[in-house]
Design a protein around this motif. Structure first.
Motif, mmCIF file in Angstrom:
data_model
loop_
_atom_site.group_PDB
_atom_site.id
_atom_site.type_symbol
_atom_site.label_atom_id
_atom_site.label_comp_id
_atom_site.label_asym_id
_atom_site.label_seq_id
_atom_site.Cartn_x
_atom_site.Cartn_y
_atom_site.Cartn_z
ATOM 1 N N UNK A 10 0.850 -1.190 0.000
ATOM 2 C CA UNK A 10 0.000 0.000 0.000
ATOM 3 C C UNK A 10 0.883 1.236 0.000
ATOM 4 N N UNK A 11 0.686 2.099 -0.990
ATOM 5 C CA UNK A 11 1.353 3.396 -1.035
ATOM 6 C C UNK A 11 0.415 4.434 -0.466
ATOM 7 N N UNK A 12 0.909 5.250 0.469
ATOM 8 C CA UNK A 12 0.062 6.234 1.140
ATOM 9 C C UNK A 12 0.626 7.635 0.949
ATOM 10 N N UNK A 13 -0.272 8.610 0.781
ATOM 11 C CA UNK A 13 0.134 10.011 0.726
ATOM 12 C C UNK A 13 -0.815 10.841 1.568
ATOM 13 N N UNK A 14 -0.306 11.961 2.028
ATOM 14 C CA UNK A 14 -1.093 12.964 2.757
ATOM 15 C C UNK A 14 -0.824 14.284 2.052
ATOM 16 N N UNK A 15 -1.847 14.872 1.475
ATOM 17 C CA UNK A 15 -1.673 16.086 0.677
ATOM 18 C C UNK A 15 -2.455 17.238 1.292
ATOM 19 N N UNK A 16 -1.784 18.374 1.398
ATOM 20 C CA UNK A 16 -2.394 19.599 1.910
ATOM 21 C C UNK A 16 -2.012 20.727 0.971
ATOM 22 N N UNK A 17 -2.508 21.904 1.257
ATOM 23 C CA UNK A 17 -2.016 23.075 0.560
ATOM 24 C C UNK A 17 -0.669 23.407 1.177
ATOM 25 N N UNK A 18 0.100 24.311 0.632
ATOM 26 C CA UNK A 18 1.525 24.460 0.900
ATOM 27 C C UNK A 18 1.944 24.868 2.299
ATOM 28 N N UNK A 89 -3.151 3.717 -2.108
ATOM 29 C CA UNK A 89 -3.255 2.918 -3.332
ATOM 30 C C UNK A 89 -2.648 1.551 -3.044
ATOM 31 N N UNK A 90 -3.473 0.519 -3.177
ATOM 32 C CA UNK A 90 -3.023 -0.858 -2.951
ATOM 33 C C UNK A 90 -2.621 -1.498 -4.265
ATOM 34 N N UNK A 91 -1.496 -2.192 -4.246
ATOM 35 C CA UNK A 91 -1.134 -3.118 -5.308
ATOM 36 C C UNK A 91 -1.529 -4.482 -4.773
ATOM 37 N N UNK A 100 -4.878 -2.666 -8.985
ATOM 38 C CA UNK A 100 -4.791 -1.543 -8.056
ATOM 39 C C UNK A 100 -6.175 -1.273 -7.489
ATOM 40 N N UNK A 101 -6.207 -0.689 -6.309
ATOM 41 C CA UNK A 101 -7.433 -0.155 -5.732
ATOM 42 C C UNK A 101 -7.034 1.038 -4.872
ATOM 43 N N UNK A 102 -7.984 1.922 -4.597
ATOM 44 C CA UNK A 102 -7.644 3.139 -3.860
ATOM 45 C C UNK A 102 -8.712 3.488 -2.836
ATOM 46 N N UNK A 103 -8.247 4.137 -1.769
ATOM 47 C CA UNK A 103 -9.119 4.684 -0.735
ATOM 48 C C UNK A 103 -8.767 6.151 -0.550
ATOM 49 N N UNK A 104 -9.774 7.000 -0.554
ATOM 50 C CA UNK A 104 -9.618 8.436 -0.344
ATOM 51 C C UNK A 104 -10.174 8.797 1.028
ATOM 52 N N UNK A 105 -9.459 9.646 1.729
ATOM 53 C CA UNK A 105 -9.926 10.220 2.984
ATOM 54 C C UNK A 105 -9.843 11.734 2.797
ATOM 55 N N UNK A 106 -10.986 12.331 2.543
ATOM 56 C CA UNK A 106 -11.074 13.764 2.251
ATOM 57 C C UNK A 106 -11.488 14.462 3.538
ATOM 58 N N UNK A 107 -10.613 15.352 4.038
ATOM 59 C CA UNK A 107 -10.900 16.067 5.281
ATOM 60 C C UNK A 107 -11.232 17.523 4.971
ATOM 61 N N UNK A 108 -12.473 17.885 5.296
ATOM 62 C CA UNK A 108 -12.952 19.252 5.124
ATOM 63 C C UNK A 108 -13.601 19.697 6.438
ATOM 64 N N UNK A 109 -12.785 19.926 7.487
ATOM 65 C CA UNK A 109 -13.327 20.254 8.806
ATOM 66 C C UNK A 109 -14.185 21.517 8.784
ATOM 67 N N UNK A 110 -15.349 21.405 9.406
ATOM 68 C CA UNK A 110 -16.229 22.554 9.525
ATOM 69 C C UNK A 110 -17.165 22.759 8.351
ATOM 70 N N UNK A 111 -16.989 22.010 7.271
ATOM 71 C CA UNK A 111 -17.880 22.117 6.114
ATOM 72 C C UNK A 111 -19.047 21.153 6.347
ATOM 73 N N UNK A 112 -20.253 21.585 6.037
ATOM 74 C CA UNK A 112 -21.414 20.708 6.193
ATOM 75 C C UNK A 112 -21.160 19.404 5.432
#
Length: 146
Positions: A10-18, A89-91, A100-112
């Motif tokens: 499993x390849x993992x990334x954590x992406x934010x703005x800069x 992303x899983x191999x 391949x398969x993928x899991x997304x964790x989208x964090x939008x704190x405070x947004x409805x």
């Protein structure tokens, strides 16, 4: 689509703005958008020797978080400063075939939650990586607003 029977890596990334912090001993990558020299995205704390799955997840997450931002601006939704996207992303293997398969964790704190979910799904319609993988690999999307 075939389901993965055995996950090999499993390849993992954590992406934010800069404005993300840096971690020692890991690879931090800053990407800019076309026509903008200023870093638009940061991958912090990626392993020192990233795998193809990590690089794919990183490129996909940069595109995807940009799509969220673009759609939010168009819909006049104010995004929180701590928006982030984690992609795994899983191999894997089923019989002798590799997938391949993928899991997304989208964090939008405070947004409805309904607004955040709509943004997350609309981003898949805009992001070229999501379009390229549509119907080709399993993708699970988890939206977190707390």
């Amino acid at each position: 689509m075939s389901k993965i029977e055995k996950v090999l890596f499993t390849g993992k990334t954590h992406t934010t703005f800069s404005d993300a912090t840096r971690a020692h001993g890991n690879l931090d990558i800053e990407l800019s958008s076309p026509g903008n020299a200023k870093p638009a995205h940061v991958f912090a704390a990626t392993q020192a020797h990233p795998t193809a799955e990590q690089l794919f997840a990183g490129a996909w997450s940069a595109c995807y978080i940009s799509a969220i931002e673009h759609i939010a601006k168009a819909k006049k939704v104010v995004l929180p400063a701590d928006v982030s996207v984690d992609i795994e992303v899983d191999l894997g293997q089923t019989g002798q075939a590799y997938f391949l398969q993928a899991r997304f964790f989208v964090r939008l704190p405070g947004v409805a939650h309904d607004v955040a979910t709509a943004l997350a799904h609309a981003a898949h319609e805009l992001c070229p990586y999501s379009k390229a993988t549509l119907g080709n690999i399993d993708v699970a999307v988890n939206v977190l607003t707390a």
